[in-house]
Write an enzyme that holds these catalytic residues in place. Structure first.
Site, mmCIF file in Angstrom:
data_model
loop_
_atom_site.group_PDB
_atom_site.id
_atom_site.type_symbol
_atom_site.label_atom_id
_atom_site.label_comp_id
_atom_site.label_asym_id
_atom_site.label_seq_id
_atom_site.Cartn_x
_atom_site.Cartn_y
_atom_site.Cartn_z
ATOM 1 N N SER A 53 110.825 85.826 38.022
ATOM 2 C CA SER A 53 112.196 85.946 37.415
ATOM 3 C C SER A 53 112.387 87.369 36.994
ATOM 4 O O SER A 53 111.520 87.842 36.398
ATOM 5 C CB SER A 53 112.742 84.552 37.001
ATOM 6 O OG SER A 53 112.182 84.655 35.684
ATOM 7 N N LYS A 54 113.581 87.589 36.666
ATOM 8 C CA LYS A 54 113.934 88.854 35.737
ATOM 9 C C LYS A 54 113.247 88.759 34.290
ATOM 10 O O LYS A 54 112.572 89.537 34.012
ATOM 11 C CB LYS A 54 115.452 88.637 35.514
ATOM 12 C CG LYS A 54 116.187 89.729 36.573
ATOM 13 C CD LYS A 54 117.168 90.698 35.793
ATOM 14 C CE LYS A 54 117.211 92.066 36.729
ATOM 15 N NZ LYS A 54 117.283 91.703 38.159
#
Ligand code: GLU
Length: 503
Positions: free
Chosen positions: A253-254
């Site tokens: 994820s980011k």
């Protein structure tokens, strides 16, 4: 004759290309290149709600940065276009009509909410939900009545009970029961093709020979295989590759492991290192070599050596590989990468300066973004007025060291090794220990007490700058030294226990 190798990368334009998708693209690209085949980019952009504006451009930017230019795609065109799924609706509907005609598919007039209500009712009484197809063998007059009442049908595939077998390259033969799949919808009543139908129709139309994709798509494969069979076409080789996990495990994820490929570009990773690293995440070369150029990867990629385990991103290893790839690059090319990072104009750096700096300092970097901290202090005008610099330059032997260094270098071929060698010769001529001879030269060149090999520093600075800096420092240096005295030669000029003894 065997069919040509054709692979495809089929991303949805839903945002930045993350590492997992990039790895899928890489394996497809490598495999196509290895076998002289074609690598196709097909944009699966039918889900307009999930698509983001500029999504296609973002995918291209990431592929271009990684050097994975497709042979066919929305930008490139090609004989199997269009390459945006959203532009292929007419073909999908046409293919669905063929299945109606061959009897493999049927029209279903049940409204989605009716189907949903029946599904819930089946769940409530613990019955299988897959097989709800009361329109399967609808008499023609009943169908006409529905049509007259304004109902538009969906098109569904007739799926038989019993095992649906399909092959995965890594997992072997798998099976699922047709009842669990149900009579899947191919085209919705509003005319939109379903995901699996569009994928299979497009893979068939584009003559894809190998579908290499994330293991998350494994559950779609039997549905797609049924469609191949319905069309009387041999399915491609399905290769479902394991998942790329964030550092420490879990979904990328980011926040965890910079999800986007282009984030790594911002952070200064060499693109070939990302290519190299992601290739090796699920695949190993026969001799275990880990540092592999693009060409070596193409040469060695072998699906038989794919592993089945998920793997976590290891940024430390990625950075190590990045360093190796930076060093392997021709200095001209690295200089161009560095140019965007450095204050080249402010420092008055020419292309030739950058090229020489790249030649000698690449080994001190792992990321392109390391360049400023390695290169700028060397080229910045040395602060000779500072107390530390003055102390070195006012040492009794400093003036002589600077002059001898200058005299030696004036005559030297401008190569780092030759410069280092002649500097050592000048030191011997001066009869000075390294700790007395080298510091004034270093301070003259960079203003710093420590740093890289002086032959490399001088080489990077170039002849003119180097001699100018020696002159400028000599002007302020004290302690004329007469080499004929010989008195300073304390015999320790190999200075093996001195920090500043080697060049
Ligand atoms: N569009 C799918 C995705 O974004 C890929 C479909 C496929 O590879 O079959 O993951």
């Amino acid at each position: 004759m065997t069919a040509p190798i054709r692979t495809r990368f089929a991303p949805s334009p839903t945002g930045a290309l993350h590492l997992g998708n990039a790895r899928t693209a890489i394996l497809n690209w490598l495999f196509a290149r290895r076998h002289g085949g074609a690598f196709v980019l097909r944009l699966e952009d039918t889900d307009t709600e999930r698509g983001v504006p500029g999504g296609e451009a973002m995918i291209y930017e990431a592929l271009d940065w990684l050097g994975l230019g497709p042979d066919e795609g929305p930008r490139e065109g090609g004989p199997f276009g269009p390459y945006r799924q959203s532009e292929r609706g007419a073909l999908h509907r046409e293919r669905a009509r063929e299945l109606l005609e061959s009897g493999c598919a049927f029209r279903c007039y049940c409204a989605p909410d009716e189907l949903e209500a029946r599904r819930e009712a089946a769940i409530a009484v613990g019955e299988p939900t897959g097989r709800d197809a009361r329109c399967r063998d609808l008499p023609a007059d009943k169908a006409r009545r529905y049509e007259a009442a304004g109902r538009t049908p969906a098109i569904r595939l007739r799926v038989a009970s019993g095992p649906v077998e399909f092959d995965d390259f890594l997992k072997g033969t798998l099976a699922i029961d047709g009842d669990d799949l149900g009579d899947m919808v191919l085209v919705r009543s509003d005319g939109r093709p379903t995901y699996n139908f569009a994928v299979a129709v497009d893979d068939i139309a584009m003559e894809i020979s190998h579908v290499i994709r994330g293991v998350g798509h494994l559950s779609n494969t039997p549905k797609q295989v049924l469609l191949y069979r319905a069309f009387g076409v041999e399915p491609p080789e399905f290769v479902h590759i394991p998942t790329v996990l964030a550092p420490g495990g879990g979904k990328l994820s980011k926040r965890r492991g910079a999800a986007g490929v282009l984030d790594y570009r911002e952070r200064g990773f060499h693109p070939d290192a990302i290519l190299n690293y992601l290739s090796l995440l699920s695949w190993s070369s026969e001799d275990g070599e880990e540092f592999l150029s693009r060409e070596a990867l193409v040469e060695r990629i072998d699906l038989d050596r794919l592993g089945a385990a998920d793997s976590e991103v290891d940024e430390e290893k990625m950075a190590w590989l990045s360093g190796r790839h930076l060093r392997a690059e021709p200095p001209e090319r690295l200089a161009r990468r560095w140019a965007g990072q450095l204050d080249a104009e402010g420092l008055g750096l020419t292309d030739a300066d950058l090229r020489r700096a790249a030649e000698v300092f690449a080994k001190r970097t792992r990321l392109v973004t390391d360049a400023p901290s390695e290169v700028e202090p060397i080229f910045r005008a040395p602060p000779l007025g500072g107390a530390a610099a003055r102390q070195v330059l006012w040492a009794p032997e400093a003036g002589a060291a600077l002059r001898l260094a200058r005299a030696a270098w004036e005559e030297t071929a401008w190569r780092p090794e030759a410069l280092a060698r002649t500097l050592r010769g000048a030191m011997r001529e001066a009869g000075l220990p390294g700790r007395a001879f080298f510091p004034p030269v270093r301070v003259a060149l960079t203003g710093q007490p420590h740093g890289p090999d002086l032959g490399e520093v001088a080489y990077a600075l170039g002849r003119e700058r180097t001699l100018e800096r020696l002159d400028a420092a000599a002007t302020g240096a004290a302690g004329e030294f007469d080499t004929s005295h010989g008195g300073h030669n304390n015999g320790s000029n190999d200075g093996s226990n001195d920090k500043e003894t080697s060049v």
